[in-house]
Scaffold this active site. Structure first.
Site, short mmCIF file in Angstrom:
data_model
loop_
_atom_site.label_atom_id
_atom_site.label_comp_id
_atom_site.label_asym_id
_atom_site.label_seq_id
_atom_site.Cartn_x
_atom_site.Cartn_y
_atom_site.Cartn_z
CE LYS A 68 37.83 -8.23 55.35
NZ LYS A 68 36.64 -7.91 54.52
CB SER A 112 37.55 -4.70 52.88
OG SER A 112 36.54 -5.55 53.40
CB SER A 157 34.47 -7.01 51.41
OG SER A 157 34.37 -5.60 51.51
#
Length: 468
Positions: A82, A157, A181
């Protein structure tokens, strides 16, 4: 295993085949990169693809195998990271137009450990701006889409992490979780995702929200998550919040079964509401565990009141400080996602908590959760109150009045308390969109989470959407 399966195989299968010499890591990575090139325009799960670096790492793995040396437990496994996590020498944009050209100086500890274990990092996955939304879009990268239905969000996210795994672009991904997330996109994309106990996986450089931040895996099998977490967990002096004790044996817990395990099911924490189809499917999955010997009972919410004010103070309050540094002028602030600007502005209102009040609310929530875990070993809840909303929606219909994260009623409380928590898929709704069941345990209860997840996997094997 055929190399052409590439990222569609499990990490455990890939590593075993590479270490045995039956497939070359370079062939696996090339197959992965070919699939990314073919499907990524539809999914948009990557900020940056690091194909050359991944192939170079794969060549080193193949050389070790040829020399009769052990390349590590993740030998040749393609992994995405990420874009909130630092990969040295690679762009780290945080999904923001304010950081388009930012290059990370060094690897995060989790990335260092992936490399040392033989993993091949194929790129940086998309995130909502500064990790600030429960859906998958940002001003920099646009919309990341859910492979189950491209008109719907993969969640956020860690949006690109989950979308890439669900689309078969990578077998496993590394995400972050400050309010859900990892668990949110795992739920929306039909995957397993886990954040371990706070501090179990070191976070460095420090996150914008240091009191809430976790790093963890999103995978298509429970074993792969246990394997990745075994690699990335453990002490690191650079993170002052990192636990000093060695991590439990996550892999060993997969074979222990759940006979006699005390499981509590809770369908509501007393605020918000859950779609009836989601609630019914999660409840059915929870009580199905009794067939494997678990002692399943319905329990009341552990929380007397919604701890969202404390979570918002520690999350959006800290992001507001980061934005004050990055967007010091109105022109730069105009580049920031509107939902993020609105959440920050609300947090800066006079009615928001101060640090002392937030810490007191947090301590109370911790005590309430600990009281529950003296009565049960594991708590099960819906992960999300709905299945994946359409793209372009920050807060789904029926949940107005909440901000871009705290409509995820079941996830953020356990960032506040620091308890380990995961999401496992237990079916789909009438539209074919995945439904996730959240698994929460006591402070050192990651083994119990893996025991329950393995039991669920026996009853509800993870399946993936077709994307060819």
């Amino acid at each position: 295993m055929e190399a052409s399966k590439g990222a569609q195989a499990s990490a455990a299968e890939i590593a075993a085949a590479v270490r045995a010499g039956s497939v070359r890591a370079t062939d696996v990575v090339r197959a992965c990169l070919d699939r990314i090139e073919r499907l990524e325009p539809r999914v948009r799960s990557f900020v940056t693809v690091t194909g050359e670096d991944a192939l170079a790492a794969a060549q080193r793995v193949d050389a070790l195998v040829a020399a009769g040396r052990d390349p590590g437990p993740l030998a040749g496994v393609p992994v995405s990271v990420k874009d909130l996590i630092a990969v040295g020498g690679v762009r780290q944009t945080f999904g923001s137009q304010l950081l388009t050209d930012h290059i990370a100086a060094n690897d995060a500890p989790s990335v260092e450990r992936l490399r040392a274990a033989g993993a091949c990092i194929v790129g940086k996955s998309t995130t909502s701006e500064l990790g600030s939304k429960a859906v998958g879009d940002s001003p920099l990268t646009g919309i990341t889409r859910n492979p189950w239905n491209l008109d719907h969000t993969p969640g956020g996210s860690s949006s690109g992490a989950a979308a890439g795994v669900a689309a078969g672009l990578v077998p496993v991904a590394l995400g972050t979780d400050g309010g859900g997330s990892i668990r949110i996109p795992a739920s929306f994309c039909g995957l397993f995702g886990i954040k371990a106990r706070y501090g179990r996986v070191p976070v460095w450089p420090p996150a914008a929200t240091p009191a809430l931040a976790h790093v963890g895996p999103i995978t298509r099998t429970v074993r792969d998550a246990a394997l990745l977490l075994s690699v990335i967990a453990g002490p690191d002096a650079r993170d002052v919040h990192a636990l000093t004790a060695a991590a439990p044996d996550f892999l060993a817990s997969l074979t222990q079964g759940i006979a006699g395990l005390r499981i509590g099911w809770c369908g509501s924490f007393g605020w918000g509401h859950v779609d009836p189809e989601v609630l019914a499917r999660c409840r059915e999955a929870a009580f199905s565990l009794a067939r494997q010997g678990a002692l399943v009972q319905e329990v009341a919410s552990p929380f007397a009141r919604d701890p969202a004010p404390a979570w918002n103070h520690m999350f959006y309050g800290r992001i507001a400080q980061r934005l004050a540094e990055l967007a010091a002028t109105p022109q730069r602030m105009a580049l920031v996602n509107p939902a993020l600007r609105a959440a920050v502005a609300r947090q800066q209102d006079a009615g928001a908590l101060d640090d002392t009040q937030a810490e007191a609310m947090r301590a109370h929530a911790v005590a309430e959760a600990e009281a529950l875990f003296r009565r049960v070993d594991v708590l099960l809840t819906p992960t999300m109150p709905v299945t994946a909303p359409p793209v372009g929606v920050d807060v789904p219909a029926g949940h107005e009045g909440r901000n871009a994260v705290d409509w995820s009623y079941f996830t953020y409380p356990f960032n506040l308390t620091g308890h380990p928590a995961a999401s496992y898929p237990v079916g789909t709704d009438a539209r074919g969109l995945p439904i996730g069941l959240q698994i929460v345990a006591s402070r050192d209860g990651e083994p119990e989470i893996f025991r329950v997840a393995a039991a669920l996997e026996r009853l509800h094997p993870i399946r993936l959407p077709r994307m060819d």
